[in-house]
Design a protein around this motif. Structure first.
Motif, PDB file in Angstrom:
ATOM      1  N   ARG A   5       0.950  -1.169  -0.046  1.00 56.66           N
ATOM      2  CA  ARG A   5       0.075  -0.060   0.069  1.00 56.66           C
ATOM      3  C   ARG A   5       0.676   1.207  -0.260  1.00 56.66           C
ATOM      4  NH1 ARG A   5      -2.314   3.280   3.587  1.00 56.66           N
ATOM      5  NH2 ARG A   5      -1.313   2.457   5.456  1.00 56.66           N
ATOM      6  N   PHE A   6       0.733   2.049  -0.945  1.00 59.71           N
ATOM      7  CA  PHE A   6       1.261   3.500  -0.905  1.00 59.71           C
ATOM      8  C   PHE A   6       0.931   4.242   0.093  1.00 59.71           C
ATOM      9  CE2 PHE A   6       1.179   7.860  -2.564  1.00 59.71           C
ATOM     10  CZ  PHE A   6       2.646   7.989  -2.534  1.00 59.71           C
ATOM     11  N   VAL A   7       1.788   4.927   0.964  1.00 59.85           N
ATOM     12  CA  VAL A   7       1.528   5.786   1.929  1.00 59.85           C
ATOM     13  C   VAL A   7       1.801   7.328   1.367  1.00 59.85           C
ATOM     14  CG1 VAL A   7       2.291   6.377   4.178  1.00 59.85           C
ATOM     15  CG2 VAL A   7       2.287   3.932   3.563  1.00 59.85           C
ATOM     16  N   ALA A   8       3.160   7.737   1.071  1.00 61.52           N
ATOM     17  CA  ALA A   8       3.043   9.018   0.581  1.00 61.52           C
ATOM     18  C   ALA A   8       4.673   8.881  -0.029  1.00 61.52           C
ATOM     19  CB  ALA A   8       3.443   9.823   1.835  1.00 61.52           C
ATOM     20  N   ILE A   9       4.783  10.119  -0.761  1.00 63.15           N
ATOM     21  CA  ILE A   9       6.288  10.411  -1.432  1.00 63.15           C
ATOM     22  C   ILE A   9       7.212  10.862  -0.304  1.00 63.15           C
ATOM     23  CG2 ILE A   9       7.320  11.457  -3.151  1.00 63.15           C
ATOM     24  CD1 ILE A   9       5.238  11.114  -5.153  1.00 63.15           C
ATOM     25  N   ALA A  10       8.212  10.531  -0.212  1.00 69.40           N
ATOM     26  CA  ALA A  10       9.209  11.292   0.637  1.00 69.40           C
ATOM     27  C   ALA A  10      10.482  11.710  -0.189  1.00 69.40           C
ATOM     28  CB  ALA A  10       9.825  10.257   1.840  1.00 69.40           C
ATOM     29  N   TRP A  11      11.296  12.748   0.416  1.00 69.30           N
ATOM     30  CA  TRP A  11      12.268  13.300  -0.501  1.00 69.30           C
ATOM     31  C   TRP A  11      13.413  13.384   0.195  1.00 69.30           C
ATOM     32  CZ3 TRP A  11      10.575  14.400  -5.404  1.00 69.30           C
ATOM     33  CH2 TRP A  11       9.149  14.416  -5.626  1.00 69.30           C
ATOM     34  N   PRO A  12      14.544  13.037  -0.407  1.00 66.93           N
ATOM     35  CA  PRO A  12      15.925  12.924   0.342  1.00 66.93           C
ATOM     36  C   PRO A  12      16.107  14.313   0.716  1.00 66.93           C
ATOM     37  CG  PRO A  12      16.300  11.681  -1.584  1.00 66.93           C
ATOM     38  CD  PRO A  12      14.633  12.138  -1.827  1.00 66.93           C
ATOM     39  N   GLU A  13      15.915  15.397   0.282  1.00 60.28           N
ATOM     40  CA  GLU A  13      16.238  16.728   0.614  1.00 60.28           C
ATOM     41  C   GLU A  13      15.061  17.460   1.527  1.00 60.28           C
ATOM     42  OE1 GLU A  13      18.987  18.132  -0.016  1.00 60.28           O
ATOM     43  OE2 GLU A  13      19.566  16.245  -1.075  1.00 60.28           O
ATOM     44  N   GLY A  14      14.279  16.284   1.844  1.00 59.97           N
ATOM     45  CA  GLY A  14      13.084  16.951   2.860  1.00 59.97           C
ATOM     46  C   GLY A  14      11.817  17.626   2.071  1.00 59.97           C
ATOM     47  N   ALA A  15      11.918  17.977   0.858  1.00 61.10           N
ATOM     48  CA  ALA A  15      10.602  18.632   0.147  1.00 61.10           C
ATOM     49  C   ALA A  15      11.214  18.355  -1.327  1.00 61.10           C
ATOM     50  CB  ALA A  15      10.764  20.066   0.369  1.00 61.10           C
ATOM     51  N   PRO A  16      10.069  18.615  -2.195  1.00 56.24           N
ATOM     52  CA  PRO A  16      10.419  18.191  -3.606  1.00 56.24           C
ATOM     53  C   PRO A  16      11.276  19.130  -4.378  1.00 56.24           C
ATOM     54  CG  PRO A  16       7.814  18.431  -3.264  1.00 56.24           C
ATOM     55  CD  PRO A  16       8.636  18.649  -2.052  1.00 56.24           C
ATOM     56  N   PRO A  17      11.980  18.859  -5.570  1.00 54.14           N
ATOM     57  CA  PRO A  17      12.805  19.744  -6.081  1.00 54.14           C
ATOM     58  C   PRO A  17      12.081  20.879  -6.881  1.00 54.14           C
ATOM     59  CG  PRO A  17      12.541  17.933  -7.619  1.00 54.14           C
ATOM     60  CD  PRO A  17      11.757  17.549  -6.341  1.00 54.14           C
ATOM     61  N   ALA A  18      12.858  21.930  -6.925  1.00 51.62           N
ATOM     62  CA  ALA A  18      12.400  23.202  -7.571  1.00 51.62           C
ATOM     63  C   ALA A  18      12.218  22.751  -9.032  1.00 51.62           C
ATOM     64  CB  ALA A  18      13.321  24.246  -7.638  1.00 51.62           C
ATOM     65  N   ALA A  19      11.309  23.702  -9.557  1.00 54.23           N
ATOM     66  CA  ALA A  19      10.805  23.449 -10.914  1.00 54.23           C
ATOM     67  C   ALA A  19      12.003  23.437 -11.852  1.00 54.23           C
ATOM     68  CB  ALA A  19       9.668  24.467 -11.342  1.00 54.23           C
ATOM     69  N   SER A  20      13.185  23.994 -11.712  1.00 54.44           N
ATOM     70  CA  SER A  20      14.225  24.049 -12.528  1.00 54.44           C
ATOM     71  C   SER A  20      15.180  22.683 -12.356  1.00 54.44           C
ATOM     72  CB  SER A  20      15.169  25.041 -12.209  1.00 54.44           C
ATOM     73  OG  SER A  20      15.872  25.012 -10.759  1.00 54.44           O
ATOM     74  N   CYS A  21      15.032  21.798 -11.432  1.00 57.28           N
ATOM     75  CA  CYS A  21      15.521  20.713 -11.010  1.00 57.28           C
ATOM     76  C   CYS A  21      17.088  20.684 -11.489  1.00 57.28           C
ATOM     77  CB  CYS A  21      14.878  19.508 -11.923  1.00 57.28           C
ATOM     78  SG  CYS A  21      15.036  17.785 -11.587  1.00 57.28           S
ATOM     79  N   LEU A  22      17.580  21.518 -10.935  1.00 55.04           N
ATOM     80  CA  LEU A  22      19.191  21.603 -11.072  1.00 55.04           C
ATOM     81  C   LEU A  22      19.809  21.437  -9.900  1.00 55.04           C
ATOM     82  CD1 LEU A  22      19.346  25.073 -13.209  1.00 55.04           C
ATOM     83  CD2 LEU A  22      19.529  22.572 -14.101  1.00 55.04           C
ATOM     84  N   PRO A  23      20.556  20.083  -9.698  1.00 53.71           N
ATOM     85  CA  PRO A  23      21.399  19.886  -8.613  1.00 53.71           C
ATOM     86  C   PRO A  23      22.123  21.048  -8.054  1.00 53.71           C
ATOM     87  CG  PRO A  23      21.207  18.194 -10.205  1.00 53.71           C
ATOM     88  CD  PRO A  23      20.769  19.430 -10.933  1.00 53.71           C
ATOM     89  N   PRO A  24      22.241  21.409  -6.724  1.00 52.96           N
ATOM     90  CA  PRO A  24      23.270  22.427  -6.060  1.00 52.96           C
ATOM     91  C   PRO A  24      24.457  21.917  -6.253  1.00 52.96           C
ATOM     92  CG  PRO A  24      22.078  21.138  -4.439  1.00 52.96           C
ATOM     93  CD  PRO A  24      21.438  20.528  -5.585  1.00 52.96           C
ATOM     94  N   ARG A  25      25.738  22.725  -5.978  1.00 55.88           N
ATOM     95  CA  ARG A  25      26.874  22.380  -5.960  1.00 55.88           C
ATOM     96  C   ARG A  25      27.171  21.634  -4.637  1.00 55.88           C
ATOM     97  NH1 ARG A  25      32.172  26.707  -6.062  1.00 55.88           N
ATOM     98  NH2 ARG A  25      33.646  25.159  -5.804  1.00 55.88           N
ATOM     99  N   ARG A  26      27.978  20.551  -4.642  1.00 51.76           N
ATOM    100  CA  ARG A  26      28.237  19.818  -3.578  1.00 51.76           C
ATOM    101  C   ARG A  26      29.741  19.922  -3.310  1.00 51.76           C
ATOM    102  NH1 ARG A  26      23.601  17.362  -1.673  1.00 51.76           N
ATOM    103  NH2 ARG A  26      21.962  16.922  -3.401  1.00 51.76           N
ATOM    104  N   GLY A  27      30.149  19.618  -2.058  1.00 55.20           N
ATOM    105  CA  GLY A  27      31.565  19.460  -2.067  1.00 55.20           C
ATOM    106  C   GLY A  27      32.342  18.251  -2.422  1.00 55.20           C
TER     107      GLY A  27
END
Length: 512
Positions: free
Chosen positions: A490-512
């Motif tokens: 049974r589907f419960v909900a969508i979770a997100w690794p970053e805590g919220a859905p991505p922005a409409a641009s869907c461009l990953p931020p710079r990471r170290g």
């Protein structure tokens, strides 16, 4: 009289000749046949590009002619793929291989393999018939690594020899288990310059990333989140109180899925008061072994704690044993929630799961890679505005209906993810094809992943596929699925690794 007759009829030149001929027929011909048998190599071929390795009855290799690798349940989809390939003109296609243990004896893996092939075929059909005549066309071949991926090397060798004409192999997808054998296969394929798109590999160490040695697998992309991202998504969804949680983990090392999952869960449980509860799975974790006895003891110890949430880091066979044991615990009046990774998707088809355990105040939830209800709007559950779309999922439903006479089961997410991996491979192949060219150069396909983001993202049925510079999906949707009392998923909900859905641009931020 007798001697005279014997001399007359048995010792004449003519009789001696016939006796010699008779002896040759009786002794010589069988002897010749035996010598020929002993000196002629055994024919171990199963089909074009496929043969039985010495000491094995499995058919191992690569084929796109409709051969089902002697696995009856694969006959229908293999036949569909064979017919689609046969309709292609010799110089108009590029080839994509689906690399899987097609002849696995594990029931869960056999179901997974079938659903992945159905998803891959569905996307091949769309690429060739529903993509505005875009080129090149896509030829799909099946590559079998054998039970436990034991024959990965010979199959990978065959694939690396297929990059030239007439095959023009340009990508490999599938590679669906986070095991040492799969890691070695990915290493060899990417070393040969072949683009690889993993379907359900989630281990953090079968991936590229920042830091020293970051490009260990040049040309590798994945459509599924890493175990680390799954754990972060679970933590954001569950808001688990570490003071009332503990970890049950496998001590067997070398399994990249389990190793990275327990590390990710341990990071989420900093400050937890209890040390992990340990078990050791068999060398082949699909075997039952003796871990059921260990879990019976662990459930006693869990009842001695104040824990309410149990994180489980292990494969699906042991997960099922643990659920069965915890369902029969002594402290049945206390509710528990089990949280685990995507291996939980196998539970729905596991006949050995004790469904009664799920009625004993026990909740089992896992981070799925895809679910058929994730992008379907429902009362009180709107589809997120970003991160995926209902339109992309509806397109998938149209395509997957072509993959079998009977409806393809989608609750385990395998067909959905395989469809998305194939879509990503096709996207890269066509983006890498120069204007006016019939097909791309091999090296150009593997360099496409840093551009699969923003407006160039893949509109996956499982959610947006926006890859970072290392080929990993950024903030990919993680459906949280609960095992219902009847064993359904049974589907419960969508979770997100970053805590919220991505922005409409869907461009990953710079990471170290």
């Amino acid at each position: 009289m007798t001697d005279r007759l014997r001399h007359r009829y048995l010792y004449t030149p003519r009789q001696k000749f016939f006796a010699a001929v008779l002896a040759l027929l009786v002794i010589g011909l069988p002897l010749g046949w035996a010598v020929k048998t002993w000196t002629t190599p055994e024919n171990r071929s199963c089909a074009a590009g496929v043969e039985r390795p010495q000491g094995s009855d499995e058919c191992v290799g690569v084929n796109g002619d409709g051969f089902d690798f002697r696995v009856p349940e694969l006959a229908e989809v293999a036949g569909l793929i064979g017919r689609e390939n046969a309709a292609l003109k010799p110089d108009q296609y590029a080839t994509v291989a689906v690399l899987l243990p097609l002849t696995s004896s594990d029931p869960g893996m056999r179901v997974k393999v079938l659903h992945e092939l159905q998803g891959a075929y569905a996307r091949q059909y769309r690429a060739n018939h529903e993509s505005n005549s875009e080129t090149p066309r896509i030829r799909l071949v099946l590559a079998n690594t054998g039970k436990g991926n034991a024959h990965w090397k010979s199959t990978v060798d065959r694939l690396t020899a297929m990059t030239g004409a007439p095959h023009r192999l340009r990508a490999v997808t599938g590679v669906a288990t986070s095991s040492t054998e799969v890691r070695l296969a990915v290493t060899e394929l990417t070393k040969a310059g072949i683009a690889v798109v993993g379907t359900t590999i989630t281990a953090d160490d079968i991936a590229n990333g920042p830091g020293p040695g970051h490009n260990r697998f040049p040309g590798l992309a994945r459509v599924s989140p890493t175990n680390g991202d799954e754990a972060k998504a679970l933590a954001h969804f569950g808001r688990v109180n570490a003071a009332k949680a503990l970890l049950v983990q496998d001590t067997r090392t070398g399994d990249h899925y389990t190793d990275t999952l327990k590390s990710a869960f341990a990071a989420s449980l900093k400050g937890a008061p209890y040390e992990p509860q340990l078990f050791t799975s068999p060398a082949d974790p699909t075997e039952e072994g003796t871990t059921a006895n260990t879990f019976k003891q662990i459930t006693h110890l869990i009842c001695d704690t104040r824990a309410e949430t149990v994180f489980f880091a292990g494969r699906h066979t042991q997960l099922r044993q643990f659920i069965n044991a915890l369902g029969a615990r002594g402290c049945v009046e206390r509710p528990f929630t089990i949280l685990t990774g995507d291996e939980g998707s196998y539970l729905g088809a596991d006949a050995k799961l004790n469904r009664k355990a799920l009625k004993a105040r026990l909740t089992v939830r896992y981070a799925s890679l895809a679910h058929p209800d994730a992008w379907r709007p429902a009362p009180g559950r709107p589809v997120p505005a970003t991160g995926g779309s209902a339109v992309a999922y509806e397109t998938f439903l149209t395509d997957i209906a072509r993959a079998a006479k009977e409806p393809v089961p989608l609750a385990d997410g395998q067909a959905i993810v395989a469809y998305d991996a194939m879509a990503t491979a096709v996207h890269a192949i066509r983006q890498a094809t120069p204007d006016g060219a019939a097909h791309p150069e091999l090296a150009d396909v593997a360099t496409q992943w840093p551009q699969v983001k923003g407006s160039l993202r893949v509109q996956g049925a499982s959610g947006w596929i926006c890859l970072d510079n290392f080929g990993n999906p950024y903030n990919k949707a993680v459906p949280i699925v609960e095992l219902a009392e009847d064993g359904s998923q049974r589907f419960v909900a969508i979770a997100w690794p970053e805590g919220a859905p991505p922005a409409a641009s869907c461009l990953p931020p710079r990471r170290g």
